[in-house]
Design an enzyme around this catalytic site. Structure first.
Site, PDB file in Angstrom:
ATOM      1  N   ARG A  16     -11.163   8.099 -49.535  1.00  0.00           N
ATOM      2  CA  ARG A  16     -11.293   9.212 -50.470  1.00  0.00           C
ATOM      3  C   ARG A  16     -12.333  10.196 -49.949  1.00  0.00           C
ATOM      4  O   ARG A  16     -12.993   9.960 -48.936  1.00  0.00           O
ATOM      5  CB  ARG A  16     -11.708   8.707 -51.854  1.00  0.00           C
ATOM      6  CG  ARG A  16     -13.055   7.997 -51.856  1.00  0.00           C
ATOM      7  CD  ARG A  16     -13.447   7.529 -53.251  1.00  0.00           C
ATOM      8  NE  ARG A  16     -14.811   7.011 -53.273  1.00  0.00           N
ATOM      9  CZ  ARG A  16     -15.499   6.750 -54.372  1.00  0.00           C
ATOM     10  NH1 ARG A  16     -14.950   6.964 -55.554  1.00  0.00           N
ATOM     11  NH2 ARG A  16     -16.727   6.289 -54.313  1.00  0.00           N
ATOM     12  N   SER A 142     -26.871  14.250 -43.958  1.00  0.00           N
ATOM     13  CA  SER A 142     -26.874  14.965 -45.236  1.00  0.00           C
ATOM     14  C   SER A 142     -28.074  15.895 -45.278  1.00  0.00           C
ATOM     15  O   SER A 142     -29.085  15.666 -44.599  1.00  0.00           O
ATOM     16  CB  SER A 142     -26.972  13.965 -46.396  1.00  0.00           C
ATOM     17  OG  SER A 142     -27.225  14.620 -47.620  1.00  0.00           O
ATOM     18  N   TYR A 154     -31.507   6.896 -49.703  1.00  0.00           N
ATOM     19  CA  TYR A 154     -30.449   7.713 -49.103  1.00  0.00           C
ATOM     20  C   TYR A 154     -31.021   8.712 -48.105  1.00  0.00           C
ATOM     21  O   TYR A 154     -30.495   8.886 -47.004  1.00  0.00           O
ATOM     22  CB  TYR A 154     -29.708   8.434 -50.220  1.00  0.00           C
ATOM     23  CG  TYR A 154     -28.483   9.200 -49.812  1.00  0.00           C
ATOM     24  CD1 TYR A 154     -27.283   8.550 -49.546  1.00  0.00           C
ATOM     25  CD2 TYR A 154     -28.509  10.594 -49.730  1.00  0.00           C
ATOM     26  CE1 TYR A 154     -26.140   9.254 -49.201  1.00  0.00           C
ATOM     27  CE2 TYR A 154     -27.373  11.313 -49.389  1.00  0.00           C
ATOM     28  CZ  TYR A 154     -26.190  10.640 -49.121  1.00  0.00           C
ATOM     29  OH  TYR A 154     -25.063  11.356 -48.773  1.00  0.00           O
ATOM     30  N   ALA A 157     -32.099   6.903 -44.965  1.00  0.00           N
ATOM     31  CA  ALA A 157     -30.934   6.493 -44.184  1.00  0.00           C
ATOM     32  C   ALA A 157     -30.315   7.680 -43.451  1.00  0.00           C
ATOM     33  O   ALA A 157     -29.975   7.587 -42.264  1.00  0.00           O
ATOM     34  CB  ALA A 157     -29.898   5.835 -45.091  1.00  0.00           C
ATOM     35  N   LYS A 158     -30.180   8.803 -44.142  1.00  0.00           N
ATOM     36  CA  LYS A 158     -29.559   9.966 -43.521  1.00  0.00           C
ATOM     37  C   LYS A 158     -30.457  10.582 -42.446  1.00  0.00           C
ATOM     38  O   LYS A 158     -29.963  11.116 -41.441  1.00  0.00           O
ATOM     39  CB  LYS A 158     -29.211  11.001 -44.599  1.00  0.00           C
ATOM     40  CG  LYS A 158     -28.082  10.573 -45.526  1.00  0.00           C
ATOM     41  CD  LYS A 158     -26.811  10.217 -44.771  1.00  0.00           C
ATOM     42  CE  LYS A 158     -25.611  10.076 -45.686  1.00  0.00           C
ATOM     43  NZ  LYS A 158     -24.380   9.688 -44.943  1.00  0.00           N
TER      44      LYS A 158
END
Length: 253
Positions: A16, A142, A154, A157-158
């Site tokens: 998706r 991101s 997040y 991690a990015k």
């Protein structure tokens, strides 16, 4: 004269959202695409869409944080589609919370999917690329890599994926393999819709606020990211490596 077999691409988190958009675009570009996600059945509609348009695709179920599952999945792709020479590390999850509320599991889950997953997938796929003396790895970072309230896991991690990208570019360049990253801003996906629901804001209002924060006055769509990935994996991008491109409509400072 026999027709040359298409190059093979793997897109993770492709059932998706951004991953599905990238899988469709790479199929349009002539790649045979392994549509990889945690639930193999969830990948089948994307595969069916690609095949209906005349492309070639394979649904693959895999937990990218599981070392043995990754090795088996990449080997399956090599056997059923052909040696993978393009890898798009898109699989990701969010477990947003302020630091004082963030659990260790929230932290580990995000790190495992984004960083461990990209490491395991890249390590498994790179051998086919180095043997072919041609390859492309694209990691999905991101704008949150620059910091975002409530996303310590997040964001870390990015940001880590950007360092990972530049290091792999150095290591793999001599084999004809480029490694780049795309850092999306606000993209209209199920994930951003879920975020809006979690914070109690109607998705249309959520999108409107995000659009106002950009120079182009709109939010992004999966195809915006797919265009950037398509460039990075193209033959013509062979002299572009170790780069991070922000596809974010130029967020205002």
């Amino acid at each position: 004269m026999t027709q040359q077999a298409p190059r093979v691409a793997i897109v993770t988190g492709a059932a998706r959202g951004i991953g599905a958009g990238v899988a469709r675009r790479l199929a349009q570009d002539g790649f045979a695409v392994a549509v990889l996600d945690l639930d193999e059945d969830a990948c089948k509609p994307v595969v069916a869409e690609i095949e209906a348009a005349g492309g070639k695709a394979l649904a693959v179920g895999c937990n990218v944080a599981d070392e043995q599952a990754v090795e088996a999945a990449v080997e399956r792709v090599a056997t059923e589609l052909g040696p993978p020479v393009v890898l798009v590390n898109n699989a990701g999850i969010i477990r947003d919370n302020m630091l004082f509320k963030m659990s260790t599991d929230d932290w580990d889950s995000v790190m495992n999917v984004h960083l461990r997953g990209s490491f395991l997938m890249s390590r498994a796929a790179q051998k086919y690329m180095t043997e072919a003396r041609w390859g492309r790895i694209v990691n999905l970072s991101s704008t949150s890599a620059l910091g975002n309230r409530g996303q310590a896991n997040y964001a870390a991690a990015k940001a880590g994926l950007q360092g990972f990208t530049k290091t792999l570019a150095i290591e793999l360049g001599k084999f004809g393999v480029t490694v780049n990253a795309v850092a999306p801003g606000f993209i209209e996906t199920e994930m951003t819709a879920a975020t809006a629901a979690r914070v109690g804001v109607p998705f249309e209002d959520f999108k409107k606020a995000a659009a106002e924060a950009t120079a182009v006055k709109r939010t992004g769509r999966p195809e915006d990211i797919a265009h950037a990935v398509s460039f990075f994996v193209s033959e013509g991008a062979g002299f572009v490596t170790g780069q991070v491109i922000y596809v974010a409509g130029m967020p205002k400072a």
